[in-house]
Design an enzyme around this catalytic site. Structure first.
Site, short mmCIF file in Angstrom:
data_model
loop_
_atom_site.label_atom_id
_atom_site.label_comp_id
_atom_site.label_asym_id
_atom_site.label_seq_id
_atom_site.Cartn_x
_atom_site.Cartn_y
_atom_site.Cartn_z
N THR A 184 0.80 -1.26 -0.06
CA THR A 184 -0.09 0.19 0.06
C THR A 184 0.90 1.33 0.01
O THR A 184 2.16 1.23 0.53
CB THR A 184 -0.93 -0.03 1.27
OG1 THR A 184 -1.57 -1.27 1.11
CG2 THR A 184 -1.67 1.22 1.44
N GLY A 214 -10.36 -4.00 2.86
CA GLY A 214 -9.25 -4.09 3.93
C GLY A 214 -9.38 -2.61 4.92
O GLY A 214 -10.21 -2.07 4.83
N1 ASP Z 1 -3.20 -2.65 4.46
C1 ASP Z 1 -3.88 -3.37 3.13
C2 ASP Z 1 -4.99 -4.19 3.25
O1 ASP Z 1 -4.87 -4.87 4.09
C3 ASP Z 1 -2.74 -4.01 2.52
C4 ASP Z 1 -1.19 -3.31 2.46
O2 ASP Z 1 -0.93 -2.51 3.34
O3 ASP Z 1 -0.68 -3.50 1.61
O4 ASP Z 1 -5.73 -4.12 2.30
#
Ligand code: ASP
Length: 317
Positions: A184, A214
């Site tokens: 992310t 998410g």
């Molecule tokens: N937090 C994000 C999710 O769970 C994933 C990420 O941080 O890459 O969708």
């Protein structure tokens, strides 16, 4: 919260490009250079806005757009695939001055989901729009829309195939060694007027079940900003960040217990979240300009820039 601290800097920007199994042994010098270069470009884009007296909201958006447009990160172009082979993107934005927020979940057509999140914040009465309704709203706001094939990259397609083999066809197994999947992007800024803002954008987690949303578009989990405390963007195993309201929890420690920002952020990531089995990290800045970037994974793409204009970027622990 009482004002016991001196302001450290007048303005600053801090960003991340995801936490996870980021190890030097898996990198090439060229790839390292690409990551440092893109983080620098994003930081400078936001910095120029802040230096000119622009808002923290504009700086956060400018930095995130650069990372969304790069296939290096799991956001915008470069987003990971769902179990059924699509890209479903989540993003959120929060304004620390007004405590107004906007977010989109599971969008498939808007080129820059962070702009859609900002549009929800500024141009709707809602906080979170999802799926088709969110894409239609983005289009109505005049944002650039793309064919779903725009988000297809070979690298992420291969990751999906690998994840499917590894996980025996199941989607998003909550296992300890899952953190190879994150990526992310996010940013948090303090502007010359003393206003904080934060934003986050993601493709979610590789091999997630379609329809899964998410933490990234959940205010208080993936993103939080409050002029009285701090501005934060999260990255990691979203289900844990939602259950533990990670971003808000850090702000609450500051608000109710007057814990300094860095201490609060470190405690939530390296004690509370880690003990619970959640992996990931946050980046953020408090109202005094203090920066924190704790993570409990092997690495996190991250960096910050202060008024002196010197760019600092990091990949590993
Ligand atoms: N937090 C994000 C999710 O769970 C994933 C990420 O941080 O890459 O969708």
């Amino acid at each position: 919260m009482t004002d016991t601290q001196e302001k450290q800097v007048e303005y600053a920007l801090v960003i991340h490009g995801g936490a996870g199994t980021i190890l030097k042994k898996n990198m090439t010098p060229d790839l390292e250079k690409q990551y440092h270069g893109k983080l620098k470009e994003a930081l400078l884009a936001g910095y120029n806005i802040l230096q000119d007296g622009g808002t923290s909201i504009d700086a956060v958006e400018a930095a995130i757009i650069i990372m969304e447009d790069s296939p290096l990160f799991n956001a915008g172009k470069g987003a990971v695939f769902t179990n059924d082979g699509h890209n479903e993107l989540d993003a959120s934005f929060m304004d620390g001055k007004t405590q107004n927020a906007g977010a989109v979940g599971g969008v498939r057509r808007v080129k820059n989901p962070i702009q859609a999140a900002r549009a929800v914040l500024e141009k709707s009465k809602h906080v979170l729009l999802t799926g088709k309704g969110a894409d239609v709203f983005a289009k109505e706001q005049g944002l650039t829309m793309v064919d779903t094939s725009y988000f297809h990259t070979e690298r992420r397609w291969k990751s999906l195939q690998n994840a499917k083999t590894k996980e025996g066809g199941n989607s998003l197994i909550l296992s300890e060694d899952d953190n190879y999947k994150y990526g992310t992007v996010g940013a948090a800024a303090l502007d010359k007027a003393g206003n904080l803002a934060a934003g986050t954008s993601t493709g979610g987690m590789t091999n997630k079940r379609y329809g899964r949303i998410g933490d990234s578009p959940i205010i208080g989990a993936g993103t939080y900003a409050n002029n009285n405390t701090c501005a934060i963007s999260s990255t990691g195993h979203g289900e844990y960040f939602m259950r533990y309201l990670v971003a808000y929890d850090i702000s609450a420690m500051m608000e109710y217990k007057e814990v300094p920002f860095k201490e609060a952020a470190d405690h939530i990531i390296n004690d509370k979240l880690k003990t619970a089995g959640g992996s990931g990290g946050v980046i953020g800045i408090d109202k005094y300009g203090n920066i924190a970037m704790p993570f409990n994974t092997a690495g996190m793409y991250r960096g910050y820039i202060l008024p002196d204009g010197e760019v600092k970027t990091f990949l590993y622990k």
